[in-house]
Design a protein around this motif. Structure first.
Motif, PDB file in Angstrom:
ATOM      1  N   GLY A  56      32.137  41.883  27.987  1.00 30.13           N
ATOM      2  CA  GLY A  56      32.720  42.487  26.797  1.00 30.13           C
ATOM      3  C   GLY A  56      33.593  43.688  27.066  1.00 30.13           C
ATOM      4  O   GLY A  56      34.210  44.227  26.141  1.00 30.13           O
ATOM      5  N   ARG A  57      33.674  44.137  28.317  1.00 25.70           N
ATOM      6  CA  ARG A  57      34.465  45.327  28.630  1.00 25.70           C
ATOM      7  C   ARG A  57      35.788  44.995  29.304  1.00 25.70           C
ATOM      8  O   ARG A  57      36.589  45.882  29.593  1.00 25.70           O
ATOM      9  N   GLY A  58      36.051  43.705  29.556  1.00 21.71           N
ATOM     10  CA  GLY A  58      37.339  43.286  30.072  1.00 21.71           C
ATOM     11  C   GLY A  58      37.671  43.809  31.455  1.00 21.71           C
ATOM     12  O   GLY A  58      38.842  44.036  31.770  1.00 21.71           O
ATOM     13  N   ILE A  59      36.670  43.982  32.303  1.00 25.07           N
ATOM     14  CA  ILE A  59      36.917  44.516  33.648  1.00 25.07           C
ATOM     15  C   ILE A  59      37.274  43.362  34.581  1.00 25.07           C
ATOM     16  O   ILE A  59      36.502  42.413  34.727  1.00 25.07           O
ATOM     17  N   PRO A  60      38.451  43.406  35.224  1.00 23.13           N
ATOM     18  CA  PRO A  60      38.849  42.308  36.111  1.00 23.13           C
ATOM     19  C   PRO A  60      38.003  42.265  37.374  1.00 23.13           C
ATOM     20  O   PRO A  60      37.414  43.268  37.793  1.00 23.13           O
ATOM     21  N   ASP A  61      37.989  41.080  38.006  1.00 22.55           N
ATOM     22  CA  ASP A  61      37.182  40.900  39.200  1.00 22.55           C
ATOM     23  C   ASP A  61      37.586  41.837  40.333  1.00 22.55           C
ATOM     24  O   ASP A  61      36.740  42.230  41.148  1.00 22.55           O
ATOM     25  N   GLU A  62      38.882  42.214  40.394  1.00 20.89           N
ATOM     26  CA  GLU A  62      39.310  43.113  41.466  1.00 20.89           C
ATOM     27  C   GLU A  62      38.579  44.449  41.380  1.00 20.89           C
ATOM     28  O   GLU A  62      38.226  45.054  42.405  1.00 20.89           O
ATOM     29  N   ARG A  63      38.386  44.936  40.167  1.00 20.27           N
ATOM     30  CA  ARG A  63      37.657  46.197  40.004  1.00 20.27           C
ATOM     31  C   ARG A  63      36.162  46.006  40.247  1.00 20.27           C
ATOM     32  O   ARG A  63      35.493  46.894  40.773  1.00 20.27           O
ATOM     33  N   LEU A  64      35.644  44.854  39.849  1.00 18.91           N
ATOM     34  CA  LEU A  64      34.230  44.587  40.104  1.00 18.91           C
ATOM     35  C   LEU A  64      33.949  44.553  41.602  1.00 18.91           C
ATOM     36  O   LEU A  64      32.869  44.939  42.052  1.00 18.91           O
ATOM     37  N   GLU A  65      34.935  44.109  42.376  1.00 17.17           N
ATOM     38  CA  GLU A  65      34.739  44.024  43.820  1.00 17.17           C
ATOM     39  C   GLU A  65      34.528  45.398  44.432  1.00 17.17           C
ATOM     40  O   GLU A  65      33.904  45.541  45.488  1.00 17.17           O
TER      41      GLU A  65
END
Length: 394
Positions: A56-65
């Motif tokens: 629900g926060r729209g965080i892309p996978d690049e930032r999750l990495e």
């Protein structure tokens, strides 16, 4: 079906449905629901898990990495599921030792086994009156209300709505079973440094907990109490830290001269959003100028050795201490220590017996440990109030 009245306690047992802050009558619970945060158990699970955490926060996978590398450093395995398996087994053994015939079902918020699965398993066994133990001790959105929202979410509009009830054990920051591990750890660390010739005034104790947004902290706990700028969340941590240091000083009188403070870690929000400070590593960087020679970091906000403990404290805080020429000790979390496991079962017995609030065991208490959460407590500023079990709406 569950009432939508504004003062309803959603999905509650009859004893808790009236909204009294303390349930002082016996309740015949069928089972215990161990509610955890969850964590990945392999490299392929890391990003899907982090997507669940940040949904629900729209965080892309690049930032999750950027966060994923913490887990990848440990083979993609969070310790938290293993710790909950050990806790479940320890609770089952302690319940059996006290002749309390209650099964323990375990479900997580963010990874398998999920809360939905635990509730389905309980209902299939006709265990429909559940008492939940959420694996976080303090009052805040993420450590209390979000679990209550999860309880409501897994029941709302399902075949279990109106059939399964879920009450929640009170926030347990002030129970001696939880606090004892921190007393033991600080005492051992202080005594060790003193034996090595470090002066008490040169030892710094840092009680560390997860930072949260300041706006959420202000709204933590009951709205009927003036908590101060950090809300119930900061006040409860401060009270535990002060209690620990007082008890350590009774065991080791020289410890009365050891300075201490509450610090924060693991912030994850944007730089523009104020979170609780100071950061543990920033404070460690200041300690040489204060004349400190040794630092004791106490993970007072954590029940067991989560990834935040293993990475943020055992890795980053330890490196900060080494870079600043400081001796470093990180004290243990409660984990599955006998005192803590016994304390959880004491909390279960409070509710089974309907023990009067005045007769309950508490230490370091500044209030806020209600059986049924009060209206409007622990609001999520970004998302507002969602339906939540085990508390008076909203």
């Amino acid at each position: 079906m569950t009432s939508n009245a504004p003062d309803a306690v959603l999905h509650a047992s009859p004893a808790a449905s009236g909204g009294d802050p303390f349930i002082e009558q016996p309740v015949a619970y069928d089972a215990i629901l161990l509610a955890g945060f969850g964590g990945p158990e392999g490299q392929d699970e890391v990003i899907p898990f982090l997507r669940n955490v940040t949904r629900g926060r729209g965080i892309p996978d690049e930032r999750l990495e950027l966060v994923a590398h913490h887990y990848r450093a440990f083979g993609g395995v969070s310790p938290i599921n293993g710790q909950n398996r050990a806790l479940k087994a320890a609770l089952e053994a302690e319940l059996a030792a006290r002749s309390i015939d209650l099964p323990v079902y375990w479900g997580n918020r963010n990874w398998a086994p999920y809360l939905e699965d635990a509730v389905a398993e309980a209902a299939a066994n006709d265990d429909t009156t559940l008492l939940a133990f959420a694996t976080s001790a303090y009052s805040s959105f993420s450590s209390c209300r979000q679990y209550r929202e999860d309880f409501s979410r897994v029941l709302d509009g399902t075949p279990y709505d109106g059939v399964v009830t879920i009450d929640k054990i009170r926030p347990f920051y002030d129970h001696p079973g939880f606090v004892q591990a921190f007393i033991d750890g600080v005492h051992d660390a202080v005594a060790g440094f003193l034996a090595d010739g470090v002066q008490a005034e040169s030892i710094q104790v840092l009680f560390s907990t997860h930072s949260i947004p300041e706006a959420d902290a202000l709204r933590s706990g009951s709205r009927d109490v003036e908590w101060g700028p950090g809300g119930a969340y900061a006040a409860q941590h401060e009270a535990v830290a002060a209690w620990v240091m007082d008890r350590v000083a009774q065991l080791e009188p020289a410890a009365a001269s050891v300075p201490w403070e509450l610090v924060f870690q693991s912030r994850s929000g944007p730089a523009s959003q104020p979170w609780l400070e100071p950061d543990v590593c920033d404070v460690i960087g200041e300690l040489p100028s204060r004349g400190s020679q040794a630092v004791i970091v106490v993970p007072v906000g954590f029940m067991s050795d989560h990834m935040e403990v293993l990475w943020d404290l055992d890795t980053e805080a330890k490196e900060a201490a080494e870079q600043n020429g400081l001796r470093f000790v990180r004290t243990p979390t409660p984990g599955v220590s006998p005192a803590f496991v016994a304390g959880i079962v004491d909390l279960i017995q409070e509710r089974l017996e309907g023990r009067p609030n005045a007769d309950r065991t508490r230490v370091a208490s500044v209030g806020g440990s209600f059986d049924v959460c009060r209206p409007g407590c622990c609001e999520n500023v970004r998302a507002g109030f969602k339906r939540a079990a085990a508390g008076v709406a909203p």
